[in-house]
Design a protein around this motif. Structure first.
Motif, PDB file in Angstrom:
ATOM      1  N   VAL A 193       1.018  -1.381  -0.033  1.00  0.00           N
ATOM      2  CA  VAL A 193      -0.050  -0.027  -0.011  1.00  0.00           C
ATOM      3  C   VAL A 193       1.054   1.260   0.056  1.00  0.00           C
ATOM      4  O   VAL A 193       0.582   2.203  -0.551  1.00  0.00           O
ATOM      5  N   ALA A 194       2.173   1.363   0.691  1.00  0.00           N
ATOM      6  CA  ALA A 194       2.856   2.412   0.839  1.00  0.00           C
ATOM      7  C   ALA A 194       3.275   2.675  -0.565  1.00  0.00           C
ATOM      8  O   ALA A 194       3.356   3.923  -0.808  1.00  0.00           O
ATOM      9  N   LEU A 195       4.071   1.815  -1.295  1.00  0.00           N
ATOM     10  CA  LEU A 195       4.574   1.906  -2.639  1.00  0.00           C
ATOM     11  C   LEU A 195       3.284   2.290  -3.510  1.00  0.00           C
ATOM     12  O   LEU A 195       3.607   2.887  -4.496  1.00  0.00           O
ATOM     13  N   ARG A 196       2.154   1.771  -3.440  1.00  0.00           N
ATOM     14  CA  ARG A 196       1.082   2.150  -4.638  1.00  0.00           C
ATOM     15  C   ARG A 196       0.448   3.422  -4.238  1.00  0.00           C
ATOM     16  O   ARG A 196      -0.402   3.913  -5.050  1.00  0.00           O
TER      17      ARG A 196
ATOM     18  N   VAL B 215       3.569   7.007  -1.861  1.00  0.00           N
ATOM     19  CA  VAL B 215       4.387   7.802  -2.825  1.00  0.00           C
ATOM     20  C   VAL B 215       4.122   7.539  -4.420  1.00  0.00           C
ATOM     21  O   VAL B 215       3.498   6.663  -4.876  1.00  0.00           O
ATOM     22  N   GLN B 216       5.020   8.472  -4.980  1.00  0.00           N
ATOM     23  CA  GLN B 216       4.796   8.332  -6.352  1.00  0.00           C
ATOM     24  C   GLN B 216       6.023   7.387  -6.788  1.00  0.00           C
ATOM     25  O   GLN B 216       7.028   7.884  -7.471  1.00  0.00           O
ATOM     26  N   PHE B 217       5.774   6.206  -6.681  1.00  0.00           N
ATOM     27  CA  PHE B 217       7.055   5.097  -6.733  1.00  0.00           C
ATOM     28  C   PHE B 217       6.936   4.673  -8.195  1.00  0.00           C
ATOM     29  O   PHE B 217       5.810   4.339  -8.503  1.00  0.00           O
ATOM     30  N   HIS B 218       8.136   4.586  -8.951  1.00  0.00           N
ATOM     31  CA  HIS B 218       7.931   4.068 -10.342  1.00  0.00           C
ATOM     32  C   HIS B 218       9.063   3.229 -10.305  1.00  0.00           C
ATOM     33  O   HIS B 218      10.348   3.170  -9.635  1.00  0.00           O
TER      34      HIS B 218
ATOM     35  N   TRP C 235      10.634   9.397   2.861  1.00  0.00           N
ATOM     36  CA  TRP C 235      10.946   8.449   3.850  1.00  0.00           C
ATOM     37  C   TRP C 235       9.449   7.994   4.560  1.00  0.00           C
ATOM     38  O   TRP C 235       8.882   8.736   5.130  1.00  0.00           O
ATOM     39  N   ILE C 236       9.291   6.767   4.545  1.00  0.00           N
ATOM     40  CA  ILE C 236       7.754   6.200   4.870  1.00  0.00           C
ATOM     41  C   ILE C 236       7.852   5.589   6.108  1.00  0.00           C
ATOM     42  O   ILE C 236       8.603   4.624   6.110  1.00  0.00           O
TER      43      ILE C 236
ATOM     44  N   ILE D 180       8.840  13.209   4.970  1.00  0.00           N
ATOM     45  CA  ILE D 180       8.544  12.139   5.774  1.00  0.00           C
ATOM     46  C   ILE D 180       6.819  11.915   5.679  1.00  0.00           C
ATOM     47  O   ILE D 180       6.276  12.885   5.866  1.00  0.00           O
ATOM     48  N   VAL D 181       6.565  10.721   5.371  1.00  0.00           N
ATOM     49  CA  VAL D 181       5.192  10.558   5.322  1.00  0.00           C
ATOM     50  C   VAL D 181       4.952   9.131   6.278  1.00  0.00           C
ATOM     51  O   VAL D 181       5.822   8.368   6.447  1.00  0.00           O
ATOM     52  N   GLY D 182       3.724   9.004   6.704  1.00  0.00           N
ATOM     53  CA  GLY D 182       3.225   7.589   7.222  1.00  0.00           C
ATOM     54  C   GLY D 182       2.447   6.999   6.390  1.00  0.00           C
ATOM     55  O   GLY D 182       1.840   7.568   5.397  1.00  0.00           O
ATOM     56  N   CYS D 183       2.558   5.601   6.811  1.00  0.00           N
ATOM     57  CA  CYS D 183       1.369   4.630   6.115  1.00  0.00           C
ATOM     58  C   CYS D 183       1.050   3.984   6.959  1.00  0.00           C
ATOM     59  O   CYS D 183       1.646   3.107   7.788  1.00  0.00           O
ATOM     60  N   GLY D 184      -0.276   3.771   7.202  1.00  0.00           N
ATOM     61  CA  GLY D 184      -1.229   2.963   8.164  1.00  0.00           C
ATOM     62  C   GLY D 184      -2.510   3.309   8.022  1.00  0.00           C
ATOM     63  O   GLY D 184      -2.934   3.970   7.241  1.00  0.00           O
TER      64      GLY D 184
END
Ligand SMILES: NC(=O)c1ccc[n+]([C@@H]2O[C@H](COP(=O)([O-])OP(=O)(O)OC[C@H]3O[C@@H](n4cnc5c(N)ncnc54)[C@H](OP(=O)(O)O)[C@@H]3O)[C@@H](O)[C@H]2O)c1
Length: 332
Positions: free
Chosen positions: A122-125, A128-131, A235-236, A260-264
């Motif tokens: 979920v964090a990468l999708r 963040v704008q991960f590619h 930084w997640i 810095i972001v959080g994911c949950g």
């Protein structure tokens, strides 16, 4: 019914009788539980330390699992905050917080892997704008969520994946799962920081399961080691295995293009998380990931609780004898 019952926050759950739950809402469904994971979140639920704890006892722990309802379908479910959790012969799910599993799903693998895997998935999708082609550092890579993060970053197309953790034996297994480099965080903090600064200073994304002092040290090392301070670094913050607070150096935020972001649950909505689960469940069912699960009968919950502190494997409690051929084959 039989369940793992917490009667004191100072003691492990005990296998005993507990009133069977009844459906209350339109979307509620009673399911026979097949497998429920003993995740860190479940331990904090059972010892009363989680921030959602109301202090009410007794309770049945378990935040998610695999079960089968009267319709015969095999489902992965995430429970809302409840005192009748997944570690019981039956629980009540909200079908809107569940997905029907693909044919061939192994309930043990799903119950073990969905919670740790969905964190990085979920964090990468979503966060963040991960590619594909970006570089990732996984801090706390030797835990169950970290091991999955290495594999998921690889699956999603990461180029370099640096795995950092303090368990040397578990760390040594990560290159086979996709890590291009490893950093041992054990021992002298200065040495670990130097190694991190060298190996991971140019990553694009950090997936952080540690927080606490190790994160503060790692952030300083990564930021100061950067060749291009203007290159974005996200930084997640996902877990806090090393501590709930971290003394983040103010200079880190000024000296580099750091976010810095959080994911949950909360920083991503339940709806957004649920939308990601079918694809993740399909990958688990396909056998894409190496999943380190140990099934234990629910009747042995007290020993399982004690053992969980000494094993890196993800314990999965099974209320009925396992394997059942129908479950193993994913029949519905
Ligand atoms: N936000 C989300 O959606 C989400 C989802 C899943 C998990 N999480 C969180 O993520 C964290 C990890 O979960 P998990 O399932 O991977 O747990 P886990 O399997 O129990 O692993 C925890 C890992 O953290 C390591 N660790 C603990 N303290 C450390 C320290 N001071 N320095 C270096 N490593 C340290 C442990 O190493 P040792 O083996 O050496 O002790 C272990 O490898 C937990 O805080 C969990 O609550 C969050």
């Amino acid at each position: 019914m039989k369940a793992a019952v917490v009667s004191s926050f100072a003691a492990a759950p005990r296998y005993q009788e507990f009133p069977a739950p009844a459906p209350a809402g339109d979307h509620d469904m009673v399911v026979d539980v097949i497998a429920a994971g003993l995740h860190p979140r479940v331990r904090s639920q059972a010892d009363g330390s989680h921030y959602t704890s109301t202090g009410e006892l007794p309770l049945v722990p378990g935040i998610d699992g695999v079960g089968r309802g009267a319709d015969g379908l095999l489902r992965y479910f995430i429970l809302p905050d409840t005192r009748v959790g997944a570690m019981a012969e039956q629980t009540v799910i909200d079908t809107r917080r569940s997905i029907v599993l693909p044919s061939g799903s192994d309930p043990i693998a799903v119950a073990a892997a969905m919670n740790p895997a969905m964190s990085s998935w979920v964090a990468l999708r979503q966060r963040v704008q991960f590619h594909a082609g970006q570089n990732v550092l996984v801090l706390g890579a030797t835990g169950n969520a970290g091991r999955m993060a290495v594999q998921i970053a690889k699956l999603l197309g990461a180029d370099q994946i640096i795995a950092a953790g303090r368990n040397a034996a578990r760390l040594a297994g990560l290159p086979a799962l996709g890590a291009s480099g490893t950093v041992l965080l054990d021992g002298d903090a200065g040495t670990a920081a130097r190694l991190l600064g060298r190996a991971a200073s140019d990553v694009d994304v950090v997936i952080d399961y540690l927080w606490g002092q190790p994160t503060a040290a790692a952030m300083t090392a990564v930021v100061t080691g950067r060749a291009d301070r203007g290159k974005p670094l996200t930084w997640i913050e996902i877990g806090s295995a090393a501590g709930p607070t971290a003394p983040i150096p103010s200079a880190a935020l000024r000296a580099a293009h750091l976010t810095i972001v959080g994911c949950g649950q909360g920083s991503v909505t339940t709806r957004e998380i649920l939308a990601e689960l079918p694809a993740l469940a399909q990958q688990i069912t396909n056998g894409t990931f190496d999943i380190d699960a140990r099934p234990i009968p629910l009747a042995d919950v007290e020993q399982a609780w004690a053992g969980a502190a000494h094993t890196a494997q993800r314990i999965v409690l099974t209320p009925r004898p396992w394997p059942r051929p129908a479950d193993a084959a994913g029949e519905r």
